[in-house]
Design a protein around this motif. Structure first.
Motif, PDB file in Angstrom:
ATOM      1  N   GLU A   1       0.784  -1.286  -0.079  1.00  0.00           N
ATOM      2  CA  GLU A   1       0.109  -0.068  -0.002  1.00  0.00           C
ATOM      3  C   GLU A   1       0.968   1.395  -0.088  1.00  0.00           C
ATOM      4  OE1 GLU A   1      -2.831   0.201   2.951  1.00  0.00           O
ATOM      5  OE2 GLU A   1      -3.920  -1.764   2.253  1.00  0.00           O
ATOM      6  N   GLU A   2       1.677   1.378   0.800  1.00  0.00           N
ATOM      7  CA  GLU A   2       2.636   2.511   0.877  1.00  0.00           C
ATOM      8  C   GLU A   2       3.587   2.531  -0.469  1.00  0.00           C
ATOM      9  OE1 GLU A   2       4.777   2.933   5.390  1.00  0.00           O
ATOM     10  OE2 GLU A   2       5.126   1.105   4.363  1.00  0.00           O
ATOM     11  N   ARG A   3       3.832   1.440  -0.970  1.00  0.00           N
ATOM     12  CA  ARG A   3       4.461   1.572  -2.491  1.00  0.00           C
ATOM     13  C   ARG A   3       3.708   2.055  -3.304  1.00  0.00           C
ATOM     14  NH1 ARG A   3       6.453  -4.409  -3.861  1.00  0.00           N
ATOM     15  NH2 ARG A   3       7.126  -4.133  -1.952  1.00  0.00           N
ATOM     16  N   ASP A   4       2.520   1.577  -3.412  1.00  0.00           N
ATOM     17  CA  ASP A   4       1.560   2.145  -4.424  1.00  0.00           C
ATOM     18  C   ASP A   4       1.216   3.793  -4.233  1.00  0.00           C
ATOM     19  OD1 ASP A   4       1.310  -0.112  -5.596  1.00  0.00           O
ATOM     20  OD2 ASP A   4      -0.590  -0.608  -4.510  1.00  0.00           O
ATOM     21  N   MET A   5       1.275   4.284  -2.975  1.00  0.00           N
ATOM     22  CA  MET A   5       1.083   5.615  -2.551  1.00  0.00           C
ATOM     23  C   MET A   5       2.351   6.342  -3.120  1.00  0.00           C
ATOM     24  SD  MET A   5      -0.755   5.393   1.153  1.00  0.00           S
ATOM     25  CE  MET A   5      -0.533   7.127   1.434  1.00  0.00           C
ATOM     26  N   PHE A   6       3.484   5.778  -2.802  1.00  0.00           N
ATOM     27  CA  PHE A   6       4.599   6.564  -3.095  1.00  0.00           C
ATOM     28  C   PHE A   6       5.065   6.539  -4.516  1.00  0.00           C
ATOM     29  CE2 PHE A   6       9.617   6.406  -2.275  1.00  0.00           C
ATOM     30  CZ  PHE A   6       9.600   7.955  -2.398  1.00  0.00           C
ATOM     31  N   LYS A   7       4.717   5.675  -5.499  1.00  0.00           N
ATOM     32  CA  LYS A   7       4.636   5.568  -6.731  1.00  0.00           C
ATOM     33  C   LYS A   7       3.769   6.670  -7.490  1.00  0.00           C
ATOM     34  CE  LYS A   7       4.568   1.652  -9.113  1.00  0.00           C
ATOM     35  NZ  LYS A   7       4.421   0.445  -9.369  1.00  0.00           N
ATOM     36  N   GLU A   8       2.516   6.864  -6.935  1.00  0.00           N
ATOM     37  CA  GLU A   8       1.749   7.730  -7.301  1.00  0.00           C
ATOM     38  C   GLU A   8       2.019   9.068  -7.063  1.00  0.00           C
ATOM     39  OE1 GLU A   8      -3.260   8.859  -6.909  1.00  0.00           O
ATOM     40  OE2 GLU A   8      -2.455   6.889  -5.996  1.00  0.00           O
ATOM     41  N   GLU A   9       2.585   9.525  -6.113  1.00  0.00           N
ATOM     42  CA  GLU A   9       3.124  10.771  -5.599  1.00  0.00           C
ATOM     43  C   GLU A   9       4.263  11.025  -6.544  1.00  0.00           C
ATOM     44  OE1 GLU A   9       4.420  11.261  -1.562  1.00  0.00           O
ATOM     45  OE2 GLU A   9       2.907  10.232  -0.869  1.00  0.00           O
ATOM     46  N   LEU A  10       5.057  10.016  -6.916  1.00  0.00           N
ATOM     47  CA  LEU A  10       6.264  10.356  -7.815  1.00  0.00           C
ATOM     48  C   LEU A  10       5.927  10.412  -9.302  1.00  0.00           C
ATOM     49  CD1 LEU A  10       9.003   8.149  -5.928  1.00  0.00           C
ATOM     50  CD2 LEU A  10       8.826  10.689  -6.151  1.00  0.00           C
ATOM     51  N   GLY A  11       4.701   9.774  -9.586  1.00  0.00           N
ATOM     52  CA  GLY A  11       4.215   9.702 -11.110  1.00  0.00           C
ATOM     53  C   GLY A  11       5.056   8.480 -11.774  1.00  0.00           C
ATOM     54  N   ILE A  12       5.257   7.385 -11.026  1.00  0.00           N
ATOM     55  CA  ILE A  12       5.711   6.338 -11.416  1.00  0.00           C
ATOM     56  C   ILE A  12       4.824   5.323 -11.941  1.00  0.00           C
ATOM     57  CG2 ILE A  12       7.409   4.284 -11.026  1.00  0.00           C
ATOM     58  CD1 ILE A  12       8.905   6.078  -9.220  1.00  0.00           C
ATOM     59  N   THR A  13       4.528   4.995 -13.050  1.00  0.00           N
ATOM     60  CA  THR A  13       3.660   3.947 -13.515  1.00  0.00           C
ATOM     61  C   THR A  13       3.858   2.691 -13.507  1.00  0.00           C
ATOM     62  OG1 THR A  13       3.855   4.679 -15.878  1.00  0.00           O
ATOM     63  CG2 THR A  13       2.236   5.888 -14.540  1.00  0.00           C
ATOM     64  N   GLU A  14       5.354   2.261 -14.000  1.00  0.00           N
ATOM     65  CA  GLU A  14       5.719   1.110 -14.180  1.00  0.00           C
ATOM     66  C   GLU A  14       7.017   1.015 -13.319  1.00  0.00           C
ATOM     67  OE1 GLU A  14       5.394  -0.943 -18.504  1.00  0.00           O
ATOM     68  OE2 GLU A  14       6.392   1.128 -18.389  1.00  0.00           O
ATOM     69  N   SER A  15       7.066  -0.156 -12.654  1.00  0.00           N
ATOM     70  CA  SER A  15       8.389  -0.482 -12.013  1.00  0.00           C
ATOM     71  C   SER A  15       9.647  -0.743 -12.847  1.00  0.00           C
ATOM     72  CB  SER A  15       8.090  -1.414 -10.958  1.00  0.00           C
ATOM     73  OG  SER A  15       8.090  -2.802 -11.847  1.00  0.00           O
ATOM     74  N   GLY A  16      10.525  -0.466 -12.245  1.00  0.00           N
ATOM     75  CA  GLY A  16      11.986  -0.881 -13.098  1.00  0.00           C
ATOM     76  C   GLY A  16      12.049  -2.241 -13.708  1.00  0.00           C
ATOM     77  N   LEU A  17      11.612  -3.216 -12.912  1.00  0.00           N
ATOM     78  CA  LEU A  17      11.284  -4.503 -13.422  1.00  0.00           C
ATOM     79  C   LEU A  17      10.332  -4.956 -14.629  1.00  0.00           C
ATOM     80  CD1 LEU A  17      11.969  -7.615 -13.211  1.00  0.00           C
ATOM     81  CD2 LEU A  17      10.403  -7.711 -11.260  1.00  0.00           C
ATOM     82  N   GLU A  18       9.174  -4.076 -14.394  1.00  0.00           N
ATOM     83  CA  GLU A  18       8.241  -4.052 -15.362  1.00  0.00           C
ATOM     84  C   GLU A  18       8.740  -3.609 -16.900  1.00  0.00           C
ATOM     85  OE1 GLU A  18       4.051  -4.076 -12.681  1.00  0.00           O
ATOM     86  OE2 GLU A  18       5.121  -2.027 -13.515  1.00  0.00           O
ATOM     87  N   LYS A  19       9.311  -2.373 -16.616  1.00  0.00           N
ATOM     88  CA  LYS A  19      10.031  -1.757 -17.810  1.00  0.00           C
ATOM     89  C   LYS A  19      11.246  -2.930 -18.302  1.00  0.00           C
ATOM     90  CE  LYS A  19       9.711   3.147 -16.745  1.00  0.00           C
ATOM     91  NZ  LYS A  19      10.619   4.355 -16.347  1.00  0.00           N
ATOM     92  N   LEU A  20      11.885  -3.496 -17.739  1.00  0.00           N
ATOM     93  CA  LEU A  20      13.082  -4.203 -18.277  1.00  0.00           C
ATOM     94  C   LEU A  20      12.205  -5.546 -18.781  1.00  0.00           C
ATOM     95  CD1 LEU A  20      15.674  -4.393 -15.493  1.00  0.00           C
ATOM     96  CD2 LEU A  20      15.819  -3.754 -17.828  1.00  0.00           C
ATOM     97  N   VAL A  21      11.088  -6.065 -18.239  1.00  0.00           N
ATOM     98  CA  VAL A  21      10.572  -7.265 -18.939  1.00  0.00           C
ATOM     99  C   VAL A  21       9.979  -6.753 -20.411  1.00  0.00           C
ATOM    100  CG1 VAL A  21       8.561  -8.925 -18.634  1.00  0.00           C
ATOM    101  CG2 VAL A  21       9.913  -8.365 -16.480  1.00  0.00           C
ATOM    102  N   VAL A  22       9.206  -5.923 -20.256  1.00  0.00           N
ATOM    103  CA  VAL A  22       8.669  -5.184 -21.580  1.00  0.00           C
ATOM    104  C   VAL A  22       9.920  -5.235 -22.473  1.00  0.00           C
ATOM    105  CG1 VAL A  22       7.573  -3.515 -22.967  1.00  0.00           C
ATOM    106  CG2 VAL A  22       6.558  -4.222 -20.645  1.00  0.00           C
ATOM    107  N   ALA A  23      10.823  -4.406 -22.301  1.00  0.00           N
ATOM    108  CA  ALA A  23      12.177  -4.221 -23.270  1.00  0.00           C
ATOM    109  C   ALA A  23      12.685  -5.589 -23.482  1.00  0.00           C
ATOM    110  CB  ALA A  23      12.919  -3.142 -22.540  1.00  0.00           C
TER     111      ALA A  23
END
Length: 363
Positions: free
Chosen positions: A250-272
């Motif tokens: 829950e904290e992670r999702d809130m922090f990501k939303e505050e920072l405007g991060i929609t995809e984690s680094g892992l998700e970006k790497l998997v897609v790439a």
């Protein structure tokens, strides 16, 4: 899929590895913190598995996985054994693709081994070492191949032809992956185990204060370089990515939303990674298990079956196939079959991403 994470010392390589694997590889702001490669196996997020598990009331869910290898930092001269070069180069030979982390942020507290932030120079340092290592390997194979031709071994002709072509490209300072090979040539080149044939994802490591902002000049330079050689590129802040892994969901999702991060680094790497290597997943589903199987795009049904067991490929008869969307729209496999959405496919069927498959075989 096995991906090696590489980079010069202090560019954020091990920090990124920590973030994507949560494996806790040691990281510090000095060179050669990672002596032996740390390995982390991570699950590939696939919402289709969750939906299928609910539909089938499944006991076990097995996602596709990627193995990340954090490879010791390298310096100029690695091809001649400088620093930890020999270890670095031998570990790269074992991976399918390379994530090349480059520093694209300024921080006076973190030592830069080359004195300043210049990602293109850093890329050139590593590329040159890989090229020099390959050049030595190719030269040795060429010498051996030419000797075989002299004693009448015609099977060595194509190998020598390819090696000569590759040597010329390497001597021009370009990686072997800048060449194109047909299917037959690819099989031969694969046996050369060259470092510069490995596909590359450049990871531009940005500062915390640059998240959500327009790319800085360093990131722009990395993107232009990646585009020029047909490589993938992603940008992220490794430090923030690592901090996110330490938070509760829950904290992670809130922090990501505050920072405007929609995809984690892992998700970006998997897609790439999937894009770069031309990969996709087909699925198998039932009450005992729902599972994703990673295959190359263009794979035919018997070879896809062989990913489960070699006997499936040898004795392949047919496959029952339904697309994920058709199955979910129908609400059950029985209903999908009644609606004519379950197809019987033979040996020439090219498997599609998201196909749910049931193989019939006889051995």
């Amino acid at each position: 899929m096995k991906i090696g994470v590489v980079g010069l010392p202090n560019v954020g390589k091990s920090t990124l590895f920590n973030a994507i694997t949560e494996a806790g590889a040691e990281s510090a702001n000095y060179p050669f913190c990672t002596i032996e490669p740390n390995v982390g196996v991570v699950a590939v997020k696939d919402d289709r598995l969750t939906a299928l598990a609910k539909l089938y009331n499944t006991k076990k869910v097995t996602p596709a996985v990627i193995e990340f290898v954090d490879i010791a930092g390298l310096v100029a001269g690695a091809s001649k054994g400088e620093g930890l070069g020999n270890k670095f180069l031998s570990h790269i030979r074992e991976v399918d693709a390379i994530v090349h982390v480059v520093r694209c942020f300024e921080d006076s507290n973190i030592i830069n081994v080359n004195g300043s932030v210049d990602p293109l120079r850093d890329i050139e340092v590593i590329n040159l070492e890989l090229i020099l290592a390959d050049l030595e390997s190719v030269s040795k194979r060429l010498e051996k191949g030419n000797k075989l031709i002299k004693v009448g071994d015609k099977s060595a002709l194509l190998e020598v032809e390819l090696l000569t072509k590759i040597k010329a490209v390497l001597e021009a300072g370009k990686p072997a992956r800048s060449l194109s090979f047909d299917e037959e040539q690819q099989k031969i080149v694969k046996d050369f185990f060259l470092l510069t044939t490995k596909p590359v994802i450049y990871c531009a490591n940005i500062g915390e204060n640059e998240i959500g902002k327009a790319d800085n000049k360093h990131v722009d330079a990395v993107k232009a370089h990646a585009n020029s050689e047909g490589s993938e590129v992603i940008s992220l802040c490794a430090k923030i990515e690592e901090e996110l892994t330490k938070l509760e969901p829950e904290e992670r999702d809130m922090f990501k939303e505050e920072l405007g991060i929609t995809e984690s680094g892992l998700e970006k790497l998997v897609v790439a990674g999937y894009s770069l290597l031309g990969l996709m997943s087909y699925l198998t589903a039932g009450e005992p298990e729902v599972r994703a199987w990673t295959i190359k795009k263009g794979t035919k049904a018997p070879q896809a079956a062989g990913k489960i067991h070699t006997d499936f490929e040898k004795g392949f008869i047919k496959a029952e196939v339904v697309s994920f969307d058709d199955l979910m729209n129908a609400g059950s496999y029985v209903k999908a079959k009644e609606n004519g959405k379950v197809r019987i496919e033979g040996k020439d069927y090219v498997v599609q991403d998201g196909d749910i498959m049931l193989f019939r075989f006889n051995v």
